[in-house]
Motif scaffolding. Structure first.
Motif, PDB file in Angstrom:
ATOM      1  N   SER A  73      -1.755  -7.545   0.226  1.00  0.00           N
ATOM      2  CA  SER A  73      -0.559  -7.628  -0.613  1.00  0.00           C
ATOM      3  C   SER A  73      -0.109  -9.076  -0.725  1.00  0.00           C
ATOM      4  O   SER A  73      -0.260  -9.850   0.227  1.00  0.00           O
ATOM      5  CB  SER A  73       0.570  -6.783  -0.024  1.00  0.00           C
ATOM      6  N   PRO A  74       0.445  -9.453  -1.882  1.00  0.00           N
ATOM      7  CA  PRO A  74       0.911 -10.832  -2.050  1.00  0.00           C
ATOM      8  C   PRO A  74       1.914 -11.231  -0.975  1.00  0.00           C
ATOM      9  O   PRO A  74       2.795 -10.457  -0.609  1.00  0.00           O
ATOM     10  CB  PRO A  74       1.584 -10.811  -3.432  1.00  0.00           C
ATOM     11  N   GLY A  75       1.722 -12.404  -0.438  1.00  0.00           N
ATOM     12  CA  GLY A  75       2.631 -12.951   0.553  1.00  0.00           C
ATOM     13  C   GLY A  75       2.399 -12.458   1.974  1.00  0.00           C
ATOM     14  O   GLY A  75       3.141 -12.815   2.882  1.00  0.00           O
ATOM     15  N   ILE A  76       1.381 -11.647   2.168  1.00  0.00           N
ATOM     16  CA  ILE A  76       1.100 -11.119   3.505  1.00  0.00           C
ATOM     17  C   ILE A  76       0.026 -11.998   4.156  1.00  0.00           C
ATOM     18  O   ILE A  76      -1.080 -12.106   3.641  1.00  0.00           O
ATOM     19  CB  ILE A  76       0.594  -9.658   3.441  1.00  0.00           C
ATOM     20  N   PRO A  77       0.357 -12.638   5.279  1.00  0.00           N
ATOM     21  CA  PRO A  77      -0.667 -13.436   5.960  1.00  0.00           C
ATOM     22  C   PRO A  77      -1.720 -12.527   6.591  1.00  0.00           C
ATOM     23  O   PRO A  77      -1.394 -11.485   7.159  1.00  0.00           O
ATOM     24  CB  PRO A  77       0.122 -14.199   7.026  1.00  0.00           C
ATOM     25  N   LEU A  78      -2.960 -12.924   6.461  1.00  0.00           N
ATOM     26  CA  LEU A  78      -4.059 -12.136   7.020  1.00  0.00           C
ATOM     27  C   LEU A  78      -4.233 -12.522   8.486  1.00  0.00           C
ATOM     28  O   LEU A  78      -5.064 -13.343   8.841  1.00  0.00           O
ATOM     29  CB  LEU A  78      -5.345 -12.370   6.222  1.00  0.00           C
ATOM     30  N   ASP A  79      -3.408 -11.901   9.335  1.00  0.00           N
ATOM     31  CA  ASP A  79      -3.474 -12.207  10.767  1.00  0.00           C
ATOM     32  C   ASP A  79      -4.607 -11.419  11.421  1.00  0.00           C
ATOM     33  O   ASP A  79      -5.273 -10.603  10.786  1.00  0.00           O
ATOM     34  CB  ASP A  79      -2.127 -11.928  11.437  1.00  0.00           C
ATOM     35  N   ASP A  80      -4.825 -11.672  12.711  1.00  0.00           N
ATOM     36  CA  ASP A  80      -5.919 -11.009  13.419  1.00  0.00           C
ATOM     37  C   ASP A  80      -5.755  -9.497  13.465  1.00  0.00           C
ATOM     38  O   ASP A  80      -6.739  -8.765  13.450  1.00  0.00           O
ATOM     39  CB  ASP A  80      -6.064 -11.572  14.829  1.00  0.00           C
TER      40      ASP A  80
END
Length: 151
Positions: A73-80
């Motif tokens: 989703s836009p603005g969602i950081p792709l964290d671990d």
């Protein structure tokens, strides 16, 4: 609060293992409660498990796509936490595409899933995902659109 919500999600997943209709209902209720602005990891997990519980391949594909959309989703950081789901999400997408007869789409999703395998540890979970990729690939090579049985 997030821990309570994850506990609710995993309780619904366990419920679905014994009673798919009840599991679908519980997960769908959680999906509606989370809404579009809900926590991306929670939305991903709910959609991911809802996909497995669907009656048709077409419905599974829709929920697999929703799970991936929650991650990207836009603005969602792709964290671990989200990144570790990618091999499994793409595996399920590949299988759903295969089951609806979209073999080209399935092959593309398999390639993407394999590209994300490096994030997985050499543990039981990683082995399960790798085995799943091999099983979907074998079914593709056989031209099968049938649901795979659990091993």
């Amino acid at each position: 609060m997030a821990d309570d919500r994850m506990a609710d999600i995993f309780a619904a997943v366990r419920l679905g293992r014994g009673d798919s209709e009840a599991g679908r209902h519980a997960l769908r209720t959680l999906w509606d409660e989370l809404g579009p602005a809900g926590d991306p990891l929670q939305r991903c997990v709910v959609a991911h498990h809802l996909a497995v519980l669907q009656k048709t391949a077409e419905e599974s594909l829709i929920w697999d796509q929703r799970a991936l959309t929650a991650v990207f989703s836009p603005g969602i950081p792709l964290d671990d936490g989200l990144r570790c789901f990618l091999p499994s999400l793409y595996l399920n997408l590949a299988d759903s595409h295969r089951r609806v007869g979209d073999f080209d789409g399935a092959r593309m999703q398999l390639a993407i899933a394999r590209g994300h395998l490096r994030i997985l540890a050499e543990d039981a979970y990683g082995a399960m995902i790798r085995s799943g990729l091999d099983r979907v690939e074998e079914a593709l090579l056989a031209g099968s659109a049938e649901r795979l049985t659990a091993e």
